[in-house]
Design a protein around this motif. Structure first.
Motif, short mmCIF file in Angstrom:
data_model
loop_
_atom_site.label_atom_id
_atom_site.label_comp_id
_atom_site.label_asym_id
_atom_site.label_seq_id
_atom_site.Cartn_x
_atom_site.Cartn_y
_atom_site.Cartn_z
N TRP B 30 -28.26 -4.37 -23.14
CA TRP B 30 -29.03 -5.20 -22.24
C TRP B 30 -30.52 -5.17 -22.61
O TRP B 30 -31.21 -6.19 -22.62
N LEU B 31 -30.99 -3.97 -22.96
CA LEU B 31 -32.41 -3.83 -23.30
C LEU B 31 -32.74 -4.53 -24.60
O LEU B 31 -33.78 -5.16 -24.75
N ALA B 32 -31.82 -4.42 -25.58
CA ALA B 32 -32.12 -4.95 -26.91
C ALA B 32 -31.87 -6.45 -26.99
O ALA B 32 -32.61 -7.18 -27.64
N LEU B 33 -30.81 -6.94 -26.32
CA LEU B 33 -30.41 -8.33 -26.52
C LEU B 33 -30.59 -9.20 -25.28
O LEU B 33 -30.42 -10.40 -25.34
N GLY B 34 -30.90 -8.55 -24.15
CA GLY B 34 -31.00 -9.30 -22.90
C GLY B 34 -32.19 -10.25 -22.91
O GLY B 34 -33.04 -10.21 -23.82
N ARG B 35 -32.22 -11.11 -21.89
CA ARG B 35 -33.30 -12.09 -21.84
C ARG B 35 -34.19 -11.89 -20.62
O ARG B 35 -35.15 -12.61 -20.44
N THR B 36 -33.85 -10.93 -19.74
CA THR B 36 -34.62 -10.74 -18.52
C THR B 36 -36.04 -10.31 -18.85
O THR B 36 -36.26 -9.50 -19.76
N ARG B 37 -37.00 -10.82 -18.06
CA ARG B 37 -38.40 -10.50 -18.36
C ARG B 37 -38.76 -9.08 -17.97
O ARG B 37 -39.68 -8.50 -18.52
N TRP B 38 -38.04 -8.52 -16.98
CA TRP B 38 -38.44 -7.22 -16.46
C TRP B 38 -37.82 -6.05 -17.22
O TRP B 38 -37.81 -4.93 -16.74
N ARG B 39 -37.29 -6.35 -18.40
CA ARG B 39 -36.68 -5.29 -19.21
C ARG B 39 -37.63 -4.13 -19.46
O ARG B 39 -37.23 -2.98 -19.48
N TYR B 40 -38.92 -4.51 -19.66
CA TYR B 40 -39.86 -3.44 -20.05
C TYR B 40 -39.98 -2.37 -18.96
O TYR B 40 -40.25 -1.21 -19.26
N VAL B 41 -39.76 -2.76 -17.71
CA VAL B 41 -39.83 -1.77 -16.63
C VAL B 41 -38.72 -0.73 -16.83
O VAL B 41 -38.96 0.47 -16.80
N PRO B 105 -32.46 5.22 -29.78
CA PRO B 105 -31.96 4.90 -31.13
C PRO B 105 -31.06 3.67 -31.13
O PRO B 105 -31.11 2.86 -32.06
N MET B 106 -30.26 3.51 -30.07
CA MET B 106 -29.35 2.36 -30.01
C MET B 106 -30.12 1.06 -29.85
O MET B 106 -29.78 0.06 -30.46
N VAL B 107 -31.16 1.09 -29.01
CA VAL B 107 -31.98 -0.11 -28.84
C VAL B 107 -32.60 -0.50 -30.18
O VAL B 107 -32.55 -1.66 -30.60
N ALA B 108 -33.13 0.51 -30.89
CA ALA B 108 -33.73 0.25 -32.19
C ALA B 108 -32.70 -0.33 -33.15
O ALA B 108 -32.96 -1.32 -33.85
N GLY B 109 -31.50 0.26 -33.17
CA GLY B 109 -30.44 -0.20 -34.05
C GLY B 109 -30.02 -1.62 -33.74
O GLY B 109 -29.87 -2.46 -34.64
N LEU B 110 -29.88 -1.91 -32.45
CA LEU B 110 -29.43 -3.25 -32.05
C LEU B 110 -30.50 -4.30 -32.34
O LEU B 110 -30.19 -5.43 -32.70
N ARG B 111 -31.77 -3.91 -32.20
CA ARG B 111 -32.84 -4.87 -32.45
C ARG B 111 -32.95 -5.18 -33.94
O ARG B 111 -33.45 -6.24 -34.33
N ARG B 134 -18.25 -7.34 -30.49
CA ARG B 134 -17.58 -7.56 -31.77
C ARG B 134 -18.52 -7.71 -32.94
O ARG B 134 -18.12 -7.53 -34.09
N VAL B 135 -19.77 -8.09 -32.69
CA VAL B 135 -20.69 -8.31 -33.81
C VAL B 135 -21.83 -7.29 -33.80
O VAL B 135 -22.01 -6.52 -34.75
N ALA B 136 -22.59 -7.27 -32.70
CA ALA B 136 -23.81 -6.43 -32.67
C ALA B 136 -23.46 -4.94 -32.77
O ALA B 136 -24.02 -4.22 -33.61
N LEU B 137 -22.53 -4.48 -31.93
CA LEU B 137 -22.22 -3.06 -31.91
C LEU B 137 -21.71 -2.54 -33.25
O LEU B 137 -22.21 -1.53 -33.74
N PRO B 138 -20.71 -3.22 -33.87
CA PRO B 138 -20.24 -2.70 -35.17
C PRO B 138 -21.37 -2.66 -36.20
O PRO B 138 -21.42 -1.74 -37.02
N LEU B 139 -22.29 -3.63 -36.15
CA LEU B 139 -23.38 -3.64 -37.13
C LEU B 139 -24.36 -2.49 -36.86
O LEU B 139 -25.06 -2.05 -37.76
N ALA B 140 -24.40 -2.03 -35.61
CA ALA B 140 -25.38 -0.99 -35.26
C ALA B 140 -24.70 0.36 -35.07
O ALA B 140 -25.22 1.24 -34.39
N LYS B 141 -23.53 0.55 -35.68
CA LYS B 141 -22.78 1.77 -35.35
C LYS B 141 -23.48 3.03 -35.88
O LYS B 141 -23.33 4.10 -35.30
#
Lengths: 254, 224
Positions: B30-41, B105-111, B134-141
């Motif tokens: 959610w943090l890496a791929l989400g679109r919500t503006r309040w993620r930074y909080v 680390p996961m946020v960094a990997g997913l980004r 199916r796409v993002a997670l396997p690439l960031a394993k």
């Protein structure tokens, strides 16, 4: 330009004042004291400072922890242990300015419980007693006394699985005060202090149940404030203080 | 004596890591791929345990969730015992304490995942959840492994929270860091040394494995 030099003069005066205040700063005595002495030194410290102008800077901890730190070179001027053994360790390390540790008070072990429960040793037999806070018996004299007393009362085997062990007697008291432990086996000094007196009740353990808690002090041989440290020790050994030790949960030495 | 403490420590670290990954994977997604503006909080809150002294956490868990507060009473009622002085309490404390080590680390990997792969999957009709799984997670394993290892080790190395919350109960809350502390306090340098050596050797081996793996993976990628 004139304005500027005036300011500079003012600044110079200010700096001088600060420096003289610095020079007149009160002597500070670095004290290592067993946790049970916390409420006591909170009262005695300001009295001593008023009398002599010497300010106490106190570090509290379990007696073993403190003796350990002192032997490892912690810069304190005087050490108030909660027993004889850990003060003697400092003597044995050739760091004390006396041949023996000097007794200054006798401590008492109590059972403390939050209100509305009424403190009684019978609580120790209760089936619904799940948590009992004690201080670490290896490092804190009051923890050792608690284990001793429970063994003597033949309750140790039944109760030891329900112990929660704190690093020092103040933390054990905190465990009980915060309600996380149902009962605390703590020092009378803490049980007598304001917050604990207001929030709970306590009962003394019979004195025959555990070896006397003879609290001893040592003044450090290499301290730059040996005279001041002796002043503090003499003050605590004076009749004025010894006669009133009962009010803070201690007994007089003699 | 030390083996009991070591086993308990490993059990605590494993439990914490497993539970934390369950929470951290969707959170990181959610943090890496989400679109919500309040993620930074949320991101700031997740990073808090990095900044806060462990004593702050210990204090709130001990007193704030202790039996003197309403929340604490509810917890005590649910568990049948206080959160403090229990393995459950240590797991809760460790999960909060290690949260940034699992999430960041996961946020960094997913980004770092190439956006075009994700766009391609979406164009082919995959819903966002499917794109993530199916796409993002396997690439960031690789970053997931890093997160798991960091969380595990950070929990092994925990001391302050356990000291405040644990109550030093053998087999229940007496972790190896507490055992070492006790041994040193007790002038028992021999057992302090045994326990310290044990944890030193194990940690070195674990870190060697992690770094060797990352080096060989990079080398292999370069070869391909």
């Amino acid at each position: 330009m004139r304005e500027f030099s005036k300011r500079m003069a003012l600044l110079a005066i200010f700096v001088c004042l600060c420096m003289s205040a610095w020079a007149q700063k009160k002597t500070e005595l670095r004290v290592a004291a067993a946790s049970d002495m916390h409420p006591v030194l909170d009262i005695v410290g300001p009295m001593f400072e008023q009398k002599t102008g010497i300010h106490l800077v106190v570090s509290y901890g379990a007696s073993a922890t403190l003796s350990h730190q002192i032997i490892a070179g912690s810069p304190v001027d005087i050490f108030f242990s909660a027993d004889y053994v850990f003060a003697e360790r400092v003597v044995a390390a050739d760091l004390a300015d006396s041949q023996n540790a000097i007794p200054y008070a006798k401590g008492a072990l109590v059972l403390w419980v939050r209100k509305p429960v009424k403190a009684s040793l019978d609580l120790l037999h209760r089936k619904d007693l799940k948590t009992l806070a004690i201080a670490n018996p290896d490092t804190a004299p009051y923890g050792r006394a608690a284990v001793f007393a429970l063994k003597k009362m033949k309750l140790y085997d039944a109760l030891s699985p329900r112990f929660v062990q704190a690093e020092n007697i103040m933390q054990a008291a905190q465990f009980a005060e915060s309600g996380n432990a149902q009962i605390g086996l703590i020092s009378q000094t803490i049980a007598e202090s304001g917050k604990f007196k207001a929030e709970g009740t306590y009962v003394l353990f019979p004195l025959y149940a555990y070896p006397e808690i003879r609290q001893c002090a040592v003044v450090m041989k290499n301290s730059p404030h040996r005279d001041e440290a002796h002043k503090l020790l003499d003050f605590i050994l004076s009749e004025q203080i010894q006669d009133n030790l009962g009010k803070v949960g201690l007994r007089r030495v003699q | 004596m030390e083996t009991d403490a070591l086993i308990l420590t490993l059990r605590l670290a494993l439990t914490t890591t497993a539970l934390l990954l369950v929470i951290a994977i969707p959170l990181a997604g959610w943090l890496a791929l989400g679109r919500t503006r309040w993620r930074y909080v949320v991101e700031a809150v997740v990073a808090l345990p990095l900044v806060l002294p462990p004593t702050v956490l210990g204090f709130y868990l001990l007193v704030g969730l202790g039996p003197l507060t309403a929340v604490g009473r509810a917890i005590t009622h649910l568990l049948g015992h206080t959160l403090a002085f229990s393995f459950t309490g240590l797991v809760v404390g460790s999960m909060v304490y290690s949260l940034p080590f699992a999430v960041q680390p996961m946020v960094a990997g997913l980004r770092a995942v190439d956006q075009s792969y994700l766009d391609a999957a979406a164009t082919l009709g995959a819903v966002p959840r499917r794109v993530f799984a199916r796409v993002a997670l396997p690439l960031a394993k690789g970053s997931m492994l890093a997160a798991a290892v960091l969380t595990f080790m950070h929990t092994v190395g925990e001391f302050g929270v356990v000291l405040m919350l644990g109550g030093n109960i053998p087999g229940k809350t007496r972790t190896i860091s507490i055992a070492i502390f006790d041994a040193v306090e007790n002038f028992d340098y021999a057992s302090a040394n045994r326990a310290s050596l044990l944890i030193l050797v194990l940690s070195t081996i674990a870190l060697l494995v992690v770094y060797a793996r990352s080096m060989f993976v990079t080398a292999r990628r370069r070869d391909e």
